[in-house]
Design an enzyme around this catalytic site. Structure first.
Site, mmCIF file in Angstrom:
data_model
loop_
_atom_site.group_PDB
_atom_site.id
_atom_site.type_symbol
_atom_site.label_atom_id
_atom_site.label_comp_id
_atom_site.label_asym_id
_atom_site.label_seq_id
_atom_site.Cartn_x
_atom_site.Cartn_y
_atom_site.Cartn_z
ATOM 1 N N THR A 1 0.967 -1.215 -0.049
ATOM 2 C CA THR A 1 -0.002 0.014 -0.049
ATOM 3 C C THR A 1 0.878 1.261 0.065
ATOM 4 O O THR A 1 2.133 1.150 -0.022
ATOM 5 C CB THR A 1 -1.101 0.072 1.323
ATOM 6 O OG1 THR A 1 -0.175 0.502 2.412
ATOM 7 C CG2 THR A 1 -1.629 -1.419 1.518
ATOM 8 N N CYS A 2 0.463 2.534 0.000
ATOM 9 C CA CYS A 2 1.031 3.431 -0.025
ATOM 10 C C CYS A 2 1.867 3.804 1.278
ATOM 11 O O CYS A 2 2.866 4.413 1.160
ATOM 12 C CB CYS A 2 0.099 4.813 -0.113
ATOM 13 S SG CYS A 2 -1.029 5.091 0.891
ATOM 14 N N GLU B 1 -8.400 3.773 10.909
ATOM 15 C CA GLU B 1 -8.824 3.977 9.398
ATOM 16 C C GLU B 1 -9.419 2.743 8.938
ATOM 17 O O GLU B 1 -8.682 1.727 9.310
ATOM 18 C CB GLU B 1 -7.639 4.712 8.645
ATOM 19 C CG GLU B 1 -6.365 3.919 8.579
ATOM 20 C CD GLU B 1 -6.268 3.056 7.468
ATOM 21 O OE1 GLU B 1 -7.221 3.017 6.751
ATOM 22 O OE2 GLU B 1 -5.442 2.125 7.540
ATOM 23 N N THR B 2 -10.199 2.515 7.876
ATOM 24 C CA THR B 2 -10.774 1.305 7.522
ATOM 25 C C THR B 2 -10.056 0.754 6.357
ATOM 26 O O THR B 2 -10.454 -0.431 6.012
ATOM 27 C CB THR B 2 -12.195 1.348 7.650
ATOM 28 O OG1 THR B 2 -12.570 2.494 6.647
ATOM 29 C CG2 THR B 2 -12.991 1.680 9.012
ATOM 30 N N GLY C 1 2.373 19.609 2.688
ATOM 31 C CA GLY C 1 3.142 19.000 3.768
ATOM 32 C C GLY C 1 2.168 17.902 4.590
ATOM 33 O O GLY C 1 1.290 17.269 3.799
ATOM 34 N N GLU C 2 2.675 17.490 5.668
ATOM 35 C CA GLU C 2 2.014 16.141 6.012
ATOM 36 C C GLU C 2 0.673 16.544 6.647
ATOM 37 O O GLU C 2 -0.239 15.764 6.291
ATOM 38 C CB GLU C 2 2.818 15.947 7.538
ATOM 39 C CG GLU C 2 2.142 14.725 8.204
ATOM 40 C CD GLU C 2 3.008 14.573 9.515
ATOM 41 O OE1 GLU C 2 2.628 13.510 10.206
ATOM 42 O OE2 GLU C 2 3.969 15.433 10.045
ATOM 43 N N MET C 3 0.397 17.884 7.081
ATOM 44 C CA MET C 3 -0.952 18.102 7.355
ATOM 45 C C MET C 3 -2.148 18.228 6.061
ATOM 46 O O MET C 3 -3.096 17.464 6.115
ATOM 47 C CB MET C 3 -1.107 19.424 7.939
ATOM 48 C CG MET C 3 -2.564 19.976 8.396
ATOM 49 S SD MET C 3 -2.862 19.334 10.128
ATOM 50 C CE MET C 3 -1.961 20.330 11.311
#
Length: 435
Positions: free
Chosen positions: A50-51, A115-116, A193-195
């Site tokens: 996955t990513c 997260e699913t 960015g990360e956010m």
């Protein structure tokens, strides 16, 4: 036989390394699995790509040999040196491997805990390996139990329901403001960015289309590749052409000055909700009454509350994973013990039947007495075997169970390999709620 997991994830690698390790299509996965299984010490294998993670899950008779083979396959696939792979990888064996797989299936090891998406990705990885013949009985067992564990985590906790980042809280608030469903809406995201990455992932997971703006197109395209769906990329200078078209906007850049000013705001016949997640702020004072701006401070209190709740839910979830890990090994032992007991009783019955037949033929027993003699002999054997079979069941969850079972199989020449259920009969694999 032992379980082995070699894991590369957001915990031990950056995106550049994970992109090199990723198996981007079915042809690459099939080639990788075929190479891993060329090692005679590897019985079955699954590749999860996955990513945010690349993991090799195998059953093996020799973990050291299997580990070396996996690193060589990944080296040839990615171009990364074996030394770098060894230095980065998290390696889990047997009980640790089972605990890790259960944690992954329960989304406790994800970048966004709860997260699913990972459940569906694991299901797809298992289905691919199973249908292509790369895994069977042994890994089917662990995947079956992993989803059984994940289902219990979902039933017993609210770990997926309370966002614990400002980004997650912003998307949750947007969802609430738009009636509880983001499907079909389009959101503008400014920054890479990360956010912004987390916001984009949350939006896409909720069915929302995203237009991502950033000065560096390459950085924005990296996020788009990770999310893989619903994301378009535009240069930052084009933001003015889009900003008045959509209800939702999220911004989180590192700019020292506002990137969205009052002059950029045009009229619209709908309310807009803009989330400024940057410090210092990206959005200047906006005079339009139909534009509602939410800053970090507006969301932080909810995040703090959710974080405390998530910690409690995660603690309970890990307790469930630990319990299911122990139950899994006990279940495996029972899969060996029950057929062994059945085999021993069958041998006793066959021995009794053979001797009764011989006694009847020689006239030691008349035909009228045959049924009573059979009953007496079978009762005697059952009474004799009662204590050994009881002891076998009681030893199932003890470390010495393997040794005792193998000794019993040797003494009785019992071949008691158990045929595992077909995965399509496993209710935990095919349920829609794990997609």
């Amino acid at each position: 036989m032992q379980y082995l997991v070699v894991s590369f994830s957001h915990k031990n690698t950056d995106i550049a390394v994970r992109e090199k390790l990723a198996f981007s299509d079915d042809e690459e996965k099939q080639k990788g699995l075929s190479q891993i299984l060329k090692n005679s010490d590897v019985n079955e294998a699954i590749l999860l790509s996955t990513c945010n993670r690349v993991e090799c899950i195998v059953s093996t008779s020799n973990p050291s040999s299997a580990l070396g083979e996996i690193f060589m396959v990944l080296h040839r696939h990615s171009g990364l040196s074996v030394e770098e792979l060894e230095g980065r990888a998290d390696v889990y064996e047997d009980e640790g491997a089972v605990h890790h797989i259960f944690s992954v299936a329960s989304s406790l090891d994800s970048l966004v805990i709860g997260e699913t998406q990972i459940a569906g990705q694991l299901k797809d990885a298992f289905r691919f390996a199973y249908e292509k013949g790369f895994c069977g009985q042994k890994l089917s067992r662990i995947i079956h139990y992993a989803f059984k564990c994940a289902a219990e985590v979902r039933r017993s906790t609210d770990i997926s329901k309370s966002p614990v980042s400002v980004a997650g809280a912003a998307v949750a608030q947007a969802k609430y403001l738009l009636g509880g469903n983001l499907g079909g809406f389009t959101a503008i995201v400014v920054g890479a960015g990360e956010m912004s990455e987390i916001v984009t992932k949350h939006l896409a997971a909720n069915g929302c289309n995203v237009i991502l703006f950033n000065r560096s197109i390459e950085n924005a395209q990296r996020i788009a590749r990770e999310v893989q769906d619903r994301v378009e990329v535009e240069p930052l200078y084009a933001l003015g052409r889009y900003i008045n078209r959509y209800r939702l906007l999220f911004t989180a850049t590192a700019s020292p000055e506002p990137v969205i000013t009052d002059e950029m705001v045009g009229t619209a016949n709908f309310e807009r909700h803009w989330f400024d997640l940057a410090v210092p702020r990206d959005i200047d004072l906006i005079s339009d009454a139909n534009v509602h701006v939410y800053a970090v401070d507006d969301l932080q209190e909810q995040v703090n509350t959710n974080l405390a709740l998530r910690r409690e839910h995660a603690k309970k979830a890990y307790e469930i994973v630990g319990r299911y890990t122990m139950e899994f090994f006990k279940w495996l032992q029972s899969l060996m013990i029950d057929p062994l007991i059945k085999e021993i009783r069958l041998q006793a019955k066959e021995a009794a039947t053979t001797e009764i037949e011989r006694a009847v033929k020689k006239g030691f027993i008349d035909e009228a007495s045959r049924a009573n003699v059979e009953r007496a002999m079978h009762n005697a054997f059952n009474k004799f075997l009662h204590t050994p079979t009881k002891q076998l069941r009681e030893v199932a969850d003890q470390p010495r169970a393997d040794t005792i079972i193998e000794a019993m199989k040797y003494l009785f020449k019992a071949d008691t390999d158990v045929r595992m259920m077909d995965k399509y009969k496993c209710e935990f694999i095919m349920k829609d709620d794990i997609k």
